[in-house]
Scaffold this motif. Structure first.
Motif, short mmCIF file in Angstrom:
data_model
loop_
_atom_site.label_atom_id
_atom_site.label_comp_id
_atom_site.label_asym_id
_atom_site.label_seq_id
_atom_site.Cartn_x
_atom_site.Cartn_y
_atom_site.Cartn_z
N ALA A 220 0.82 -1.21 0.00
CA ALA A 220 0.00 0.00 0.00
C ALA A 220 0.86 1.26 0.00
N ASP A 221 0.33 2.30 -0.63
CA ASP A 221 1.01 3.60 -0.64
C ASP A 221 0.98 4.26 0.74
N ILE A 222 -0.09 3.98 1.50
CA ILE A 222 -0.32 4.64 2.78
C ILE A 222 -0.46 3.58 3.86
N LEU A 223 0.19 3.80 5.00
CA LEU A 223 -0.06 3.00 6.19
C LEU A 223 -0.82 3.87 7.18
N CYS A 224 -2.01 3.41 7.60
CA CYS A 224 -2.85 4.17 8.52
C CYS A 224 -2.99 3.42 9.83
N TRP A 225 -2.58 4.06 10.93
CA TRP A 225 -2.65 3.42 12.25
C TRP A 225 -3.99 3.65 12.92
#
Length: 425
Positions: A220-225
């Protein structure tokens, strides 16, 4: 009519005679929050901010009611993030200390006291508007609109970095994590960003590897916590750094981000996106603000409580400021009258500008203040606001999408009151 700022009120008081200054009878306020444990960073720093607010108000003469001034006294109870301890704490604060306002983080710790505060008509505040329902008439969310403000960062990301097309997201499965997950799902769908990996984990998890590993593996381009607790945010961020991730980081909070910068690098954290600014941020100088000069509060906070600034350091103090103005308008600390005074004011100035009472459509009751919220990025190792996003504007276009995602995770107020509701995780 707007609530006047605390700073302006104090300035005005200096020029006026004080009535019955030094009264020994105090007005008591209860702080029922996590002062220890994994969620401590959303409790203790908030209490620190309240202590500054209390000292400022008492030094100025106290709370003015009917021509007499009363000192404020804050009583605390550490409930960790334990529902059973929360109920015990609520009973102690209300019955022993006769508190006139009960401040909480909310979520899993509000659920067990819901009937108690309703039955005893205790004016109670939460940082989680998802706690609201028609069955909670004395519960208000006047400071923070978690998790709905998270849509502003996703919207900004989609407009400013359109090349980012995919995201991997994680969330703990509790009453903080699940509403946040639903909100991020809606925000990413509205922005046209594809969720290609989603990990739900137990709230007491401490190992980042089984969570972040599959997220990294998705490409993924983005890692969201999501709205993970601070210790897990740190562990996941450091693991992503160790594994060589070079994409976009997104999280509701990055409390104590200076430690993350030290353990990773300023280059790795550059552009990391979240929702809570430092109060010395230049963009706050132009805001109509309850502290009037937020950098003064920030400086005093860091002088008295160094190294503890977090997402909530100012939020409970902001609640006290709104409550204080309503009490003096109503001329009483009785919950129904104070709540009515808050509502009669219509638009209220909260931390980031003008806000209005809202929530009927989403929560079944309009007891949450809604307005703009900052979008914050890391720049050269420092948090900086890049935009104040409009939550009402986003909801105008996407509220049905948000309600659907809340429903899918069993987070609508009707579902939360129905113990038989089964979320579609």
């Amino acid at each position: 009519m707007n609530l006047s700022s605390f700073a302006h009120q104090l300035a005005g008081r200096a020029a006026l005679p004080r009535f019955s200054v030094g009264m020994t009878e105090s007005i008591n306020i209860g702080f029922l929050g996590p002062l220890s444990g994994a969620v401590e960073s959303w409790g203790q720093p908030g209490l620190n901010g309240c202590q500054i607010w209390q000292d400022w108000l008492n030094k100025a003469g106290g709370l003015l009611i009917g021509g007499r001034r009363y000192p404020i006294k804050i009583y605390t109870y550490d409930c960790g993030y334990d529902p059973d301890r929360a109920l015990k704490g609520a009973v102690e604060l209300v019955q022993q200390h006769k508190v006139k306002l009960l401040m909480m983080l909310g979520g899993d710790t509000f659920t067990p006291i819901r009937d108690y505060v309703k039955r005893n008509k205790v004016l109670t505040t939460t940082l989680l508007p998802s706690d609201l329902s028609p069955d909670t008439p004395y519960l208000i969310a006047p400071s923070e609109l978690h998790p709905i403000f998270n849509v502003t960062a996703v919207d900004w990301l989609a407009r400013t970095k359109p090349d980012l097309k995919t995201v991997a997201i994680c969330s703990q499965t509790d009453e903080i994590g699940l509403p946040s997950l639903a909100t991020y799902r809606a925000a990413f769908k509205a922005a046209g960003i594809e969720i290609i990996e989603e990990i739900q984990y137990a709230p007491d998890a401490t190992d980042p590897v089984p969570i972040v590993g599959p997220m990294l593996g998705s490409g993924a381009d983005i890692l969201c916590w999501g709205t993970s607790y601070a210790p897990m945010v740190h562990a996941m961020t450091e693991y992503a750094y160790e594994q060589g991730f070079q994409g976009q980081l997104l999280s509701c909070t990055f409390d104590k981000y200076d430690q993350l910068v030290a353990r990773t690098s300023a280059e790795f954290m550059e552009g990391a996106l979240f929702q809570f600014p430092d109060f010395d941020d230049p963009m706050l100088r132009e805001k109509a603000f309850f502290f009037n000069q937020p950098h003064v509060f920030f400086e005093e906070y860091n002088r008295r409580f160094p190294g503890t600034w977090s997402a909530v350091s100012w939020e409970y103090a902001a609640i006290l400021d709104i409550w204080h103005a309503a009490v003096e308008k109503a001329g009483t600390v009785q919950p129904l009258s104070v709540l009515a005074a808050m509502k009669q004011l219509g638009q209220v100035t909260h931390a980031f500008g003008s806000a209005e009472w809202w929530g009927e459509d989403m929560f079944g009751i309009s007891n949450a203040l809604i307005g703009d919220w900052p979008v914050v990025t890391m720049q050269d190792g420092k948090a900086r606001i890049v935009e104040f996003g409009s939550i009402p504007a986003w909801l105008e276009h996407h509220s049905e999408l948000l309600k659907q995602e809340m429903s899918n995770l069993g987070q609508l107020w009707q579902q939360r009151l129905d113990l038989g509701a089964t979320p579609q995780r």
